[in-house]
Scaffold this active site. Structure first.
Site, mmCIF file in Angstrom:
data_model
loop_
_atom_site.group_PDB
_atom_site.id
_atom_site.type_symbol
_atom_site.label_atom_id
_atom_site.label_comp_id
_atom_site.label_asym_id
_atom_site.label_seq_id
_atom_site.Cartn_x
_atom_site.Cartn_y
_atom_site.Cartn_z
ATOM 1 N N ASN A 42 0.971 -1.272 -0.083
ATOM 2 C CA ASN A 42 -0.066 -0.027 0.001
ATOM 3 C C ASN A 42 0.995 1.083 0.008
ATOM 4 O OD1 ASN A 42 0.551 -0.956 2.748
ATOM 5 N ND2 ASN A 42 -1.137 0.233 3.551
ATOM 6 N N GLU A 44 0.264 5.321 0.857
ATOM 7 C CA GLU A 44 -0.548 6.234 1.120
ATOM 8 C C GLU A 44 -0.349 7.720 0.693
ATOM 9 O OE1 GLU A 44 -1.003 5.651 5.204
ATOM 10 O OE2 GLU A 44 -2.316 3.870 5.049
ATOM 11 N N CYS A 53 -4.019 0.851 -2.613
ATOM 12 C CA CYS A 53 -3.859 -0.288 -1.908
ATOM 13 C C CYS A 53 -2.880 -1.343 -2.496
ATOM 14 C CB CYS A 53 -5.278 -1.321 -1.839
ATOM 15 S SG CYS A 53 -6.363 -0.434 -0.975
ATOM 16 N N GLU A 55 -3.031 -4.420 -3.169
ATOM 17 C CA GLU A 55 -3.522 -5.399 -4.348
ATOM 18 C C GLU A 55 -3.408 -4.703 -5.928
ATOM 19 O OE1 GLU A 55 -4.711 -4.763 -1.571
ATOM 20 O OE2 GLU A 55 -6.394 -6.330 -0.677
ATOM 21 N N CYS A 85 -10.173 -4.647 -0.239
ATOM 22 C CA CYS A 85 -11.305 -3.625 0.383
ATOM 23 C C CYS A 85 -12.122 -3.719 -1.128
ATOM 24 C CB CYS A 85 -10.866 -2.336 0.587
ATOM 25 S SG CYS A 85 -9.953 -1.561 -1.152
HETATM 26 N N1 THU Z 1 -5.200 -1.376 2.216
HETATM 27 C C1 THU Z 1 -4.738 -2.342 1.394
HETATM 28 O O1 THU Z 1 -3.378 -1.751 0.996
HETATM 29 N N2 THU Z 1 -5.302 -3.402 0.983
HETATM 30 C C2 THU Z 1 -6.486 -3.760 1.608
HETATM 31 O O2 THU Z 1 -7.259 -4.615 1.019
HETATM 32 C C3 THU Z 1 -7.242 -3.014 2.812
HETATM 33 C C4 THU Z 1 -6.726 -1.727 2.904
HETATM 34 C C5 THU Z 1 -4.451 -0.366 2.878
HETATM 35 C C6 THU Z 1 -5.155 1.030 2.431
HETATM 36 C C7 THU Z 1 -4.485 1.821 3.512
HETATM 37 O O3 THU Z 1 -3.106 2.293 3.142
HETATM 38 C C8 THU Z 1 -4.370 1.095 4.798
HETATM 39 O O4 THU Z 1 -4.423 -0.358 4.279
HETATM 40 C C9 THU Z 1 -5.405 1.444 5.744
HETATM 41 O O5 THU Z 1 -6.805 1.237 5.017
#
Ligand code: THU
Length: 128
Positions: A42, A44, A53, A55, A85
């Site tokens: 991920n 941000e 994310c 994935e 998500c």
């Molecule tokens: N996140 C992911 O990378 N993949 C997921 O399936 C769930 C959420 C990340 C996004 C964000 O950086 C952090 O997790 C919290 O939501």
């Protein structure tokens, strides 16, 4: 490559997570039909909506290298069990509809289909 090896790649990718705001790290690894593995973490942004994310990073890396067919996608997050998500489910249903989605639950590996994660998905068929 066996499921556990792909999950290990996802766990390794988690170390590169850029998550200064949530502190929640996620790694992903996608296996292509040709046997190549692409990883993602991920990433941000201070403008939270721009966060990507793990994935989607893994899938976008693969797509941008010309890959189109995926056998499996492993996800490893900081939670006991981290499932994709909602946005990622949409993207997975479009880009990797036949991939086996591997999620760890403690030491156990759970396997989902894209269809089971996002039933009745809106997609290509609705636009073309
Ligand atoms: N996140 C992911 O990378 N993949 C997921 O399936 C769930 C959420 C990340 C996004 C964000 O950086 C952090 O997790 C919290 O939501």
């Amino acid at each position: 490559m066996v499921d556990r090896e792909l999950m290990e790649k996802a766990r390794e990718a988690k170390q590169f997570a850029y998550a200064p705001y949530s502190g929640f790290r996620v790694g992903a690894a996608v296996l292509t039909k040709s046997g190549t593995v692409y990883t993602g973490c991920n990433v941000e942004s201070a403008s939270f909506g721009a966060t990507n994310c793990a994935e989607r990073v893994a899938l976008q890396k693969a797509i941008s290298e010309g890959e189109r067919e995926f056998l499996a996608l492993a996800v490893a997050g900081d939670a006991e069990m981290t499932t994709p998500c909602g946005i990622c489910r949409q993207v997975i249903s479009e880009l990797a509809p036949n991939a086996r989605i591997l999620v760890s639950e403690g030491e156990q590996l759970r396997v989902f289909t894209a269809e089971s994660l996002l039933p009745h998905a809106f997609g290509r068929k609705d636009l073309l």
